[in-house]
Design a protein around this motif. Structure first.
Motif, PDB file in Angstrom:
ATOM      1  N   GLN A   1      46.489  55.477  56.869  1.00 14.38           N
ATOM      2  CA  GLN A   1      46.624  56.737  56.193  1.00 14.38           C
ATOM      3  C   GLN A   1      45.407  57.038  55.306  1.00 14.38           C
ATOM      4  OE1 GLN A   1      50.134  57.020  53.738  1.00 14.38           O
ATOM      5  NE2 GLN A   1      49.554  58.988  52.935  1.00 14.38           N
ATOM      6  N   PHE A   2      44.890  56.037  54.580  1.00 12.00           N
ATOM      7  CA  PHE A   2      43.776  56.259  53.662  1.00 12.00           C
ATOM      8  C   PHE A   2      42.427  55.830  54.227  1.00 12.00           C
ATOM      9  CE2 PHE A   2      47.527  55.810  50.927  1.00 12.00           C
ATOM     10  CZ  PHE A   2      47.478  57.041  50.295  1.00 12.00           C
ATOM     11  N   GLY A   3      42.429  55.092  55.319  1.00 18.15           N
ATOM     12  CA  GLY A   3      41.175  54.664  55.937  1.00 18.15           C
ATOM     13  C   GLY A   3      40.392  53.686  55.082  1.00 18.15           C
ATOM     14  N   CYS A   4      41.085  52.747  54.447  1.00 22.08           N
ATOM     15  CA  CYS A   4      40.392  51.766  53.620  1.00 22.08           C
ATOM     16  C   CYS A   4      41.026  50.394  53.779  1.00 22.08           C
ATOM     17  CB  CYS A   4      40.378  52.192  52.154  1.00 22.08           C
ATOM     18  SG  CYS A   4      41.991  52.150  51.368  1.00 22.08           S
ATOM     19  N   THR A   5      40.309  49.392  53.346  1.00 23.03           N
ATOM     20  CA  THR A   5      40.792  48.014  53.362  1.00 23.03           C
ATOM     21  C   THR A   5      40.593  47.435  51.977  1.00 23.03           C
ATOM     22  OG1 THR A   5      40.152  47.773  55.672  1.00 23.03           O
ATOM     23  CG2 THR A   5      40.469  45.750  54.428  1.00 23.03           C
ATOM     24  N   ILE A   6      41.545  46.634  51.533  1.00 25.29           N
ATOM     25  CA  ILE A   6      41.417  45.962  50.240  1.00 25.29           C
ATOM     26  C   ILE A   6      41.421  44.463  50.490  1.00 25.29           C
ATOM     27  CG2 ILE A   6      42.520  45.531  48.019  1.00 25.29           C
ATOM     28  CD1 ILE A   6      43.696  48.354  48.224  1.00 25.29           C
ATOM     29  N   TRP A   7      40.397  43.772  49.985  1.00 29.22           N
ATOM     30  CA  TRP A   7      40.320  42.308  50.048  1.00 29.22           C
ATOM     31  C   TRP A   7      40.543  41.774  48.656  1.00 29.22           C
ATOM     32  CZ3 TRP A   7      34.887  42.154  52.629  1.00 29.22           C
ATOM     33  CH2 TRP A   7      35.003  42.358  54.003  1.00 29.22           C
ATOM     34  N   LEU A   8      41.332  40.741  48.541  1.00 32.27           N
ATOM     35  CA  LEU A   8      41.493  40.042  47.276  1.00 32.27           C
ATOM     36  C   LEU A   8      40.878  38.656  47.435  1.00 32.27           C
ATOM     37  CD1 LEU A   8      45.178  40.963  46.377  1.00 32.27           C
ATOM     38  CD2 LEU A   8      43.077  42.007  45.521  1.00 32.27           C
ATOM     39  N   VAL A   9      39.929  38.340  46.571  1.00 30.39           N
ATOM     40  CA  VAL A   9      39.279  37.026  46.598  1.00 30.39           C
ATOM     41  C   VAL A   9      39.741  36.283  45.358  1.00 30.39           C
ATOM     42  CG1 VAL A   9      37.086  35.795  46.601  1.00 30.39           C
ATOM     43  CG2 VAL A   9      37.297  37.985  47.816  1.00 30.39           C
ATOM     44  N   HIS A  10      40.427  35.174  45.558  1.00 27.42           N
ATOM     45  CA  HIS A  10      41.002  34.451  44.438  1.00 27.42           C
ATOM     46  C   HIS A  10      39.987  33.546  43.754  1.00 27.42           C
ATOM     47  CE1 HIS A  10      43.430  31.324  42.422  1.00 27.42           C
ATOM     48  NE2 HIS A  10      44.219  32.352  42.148  1.00 27.42           N
ATOM     49  N   HIS A  11      39.129  32.920  44.509  1.00 34.52           N
ATOM     50  CA  HIS A  11      38.166  31.974  43.935  1.00 34.52           C
ATOM     51  C   HIS A  11      36.754  32.518  44.075  1.00 34.52           C
ATOM     52  CE1 HIS A  11      41.122  28.819  43.444  1.00 34.52           C
ATOM     53  NE2 HIS A  11      41.568  29.109  44.646  1.00 34.52           N
ATOM     54  N   ARG A  12      35.923  32.125  43.173  1.00 33.06           N
ATOM     55  CA  ARG A  12      34.507  32.471  43.267  1.00 33.06           C
ATOM     56  C   ARG A  12      33.700  31.206  43.070  1.00 33.06           C
ATOM     57  NH1 ARG A  12      33.703  35.713  37.603  1.00 33.06           N
ATOM     58  NH2 ARG A  12      33.840  33.887  36.298  1.00 33.06           N
ATOM     59  N   ARG A  13      32.412  31.323  43.208  1.00 38.05           N
ATOM     60  CA  ARG A  13      31.541  30.157  43.064  1.00 38.05           C
ATOM     61  C   ARG A  13      31.641  29.598  41.648  1.00 38.05           C
ATOM     62  NH1 ARG A  13      28.081  30.002  47.433  1.00 38.05           N
ATOM     63  NH2 ARG A  13      27.798  31.986  48.449  1.00 38.05           N
ATOM     64  N   LYS A  14      31.284  28.333  41.511  1.00 38.80           N
ATOM     65  CA  LYS A  14      31.255  27.734  40.179  1.00 38.80           C
ATOM     66  C   LYS A  14      30.149  28.389  39.365  1.00 38.80           C
ATOM     67  CE  LYS A  14      33.213  23.385  41.535  1.00 38.80           C
ATOM     68  NZ  LYS A  14      33.205  21.951  41.419  1.00 38.80           N
ATOM     69  N   HIS A  15      30.335  28.403  38.060  1.00 43.08           N
ATOM     70  CA  HIS A  15      29.349  29.019  37.168  1.00 43.08           C
ATOM     71  C   HIS A  15      28.008  28.308  37.241  1.00 43.08           C
ATOM     72  CE1 HIS A  15      32.173  31.713  35.307  1.00 43.08           C
ATOM     73  NE2 HIS A  15      32.990  30.726  35.055  1.00 43.08           N
ATOM     74  N   VAL A  16      26.942  29.086  37.159  1.00 41.58           N
ATOM     75  CA  VAL A  16      25.588  28.549  37.093  1.00 41.58           C
ATOM     76  C   VAL A  16      25.188  28.544  35.627  1.00 41.58           C
ATOM     77  CG1 VAL A  16      23.195  28.932  37.756  1.00 41.58           C
ATOM     78  CG2 VAL A  16      25.020  29.445  39.374  1.00 41.58           C
ATOM     79  N   LEU A  17      24.717  27.406  35.144  1.00 42.56           N
ATOM     80  CA  LEU A  17      24.320  27.296  33.747  1.00 42.56           C
ATOM     81  C   LEU A  17      22.804  27.286  33.614  1.00 42.56           C
ATOM     82  CD1 LEU A  17      26.835  24.574  32.493  1.00 42.56           C
ATOM     83  CD2 LEU A  17      27.013  27.038  32.261  1.00 42.56           C
TER      84      LEU A  17
END
Length: 87
Positions: A1-17
């Motif tokens: 109906q809206f022509g879109c996709t939603i992705w949910l990403v739970h994890h991301r890369r570890k922080h860079v210090l």
């Protein structure tokens, strides 16, 4: 109906210090193929701050003329809603 996709990403890369400080990698913090961020029109990151307070970060907004500022939100547990709060 809206022509879109939603992705949910739970994890991301570890922080860079760097010198003890965390470097914000923006869309490069996504885990997986580097093409994921290239295909997306909009990427929003949510960071938890205090117990019921989160920060909504606009990492990528393809059609925005300028970068958008982050928004602090407060979660109301009584009615399960969010409200914008000042920094």
């Amino acid at each position: 109906q809206f022509g879109c996709t939603i992705w949910l990403v739970h994890h991301r890369r570890k922080h860079v210090l760097s010198g003890g400080e965390v470097i914000d990698l923006g869309t490069d913090e996504l885990i997986g193929s580097s093409e994921l961020k290239d295909w997306a029109d909009t990427i929003l990151r949510i960071e938890k701050h205090e117990a019921d307070r989160i920060k909504l970060i606009f990492s990528k907004v393809r059609n925005a003329k300028y970068s958008l500022p982050s928004v602090s939100l407060l979660f109301n547990r009584d009615n399960l809603s969010f409200s914008v709060v000042s920094k």
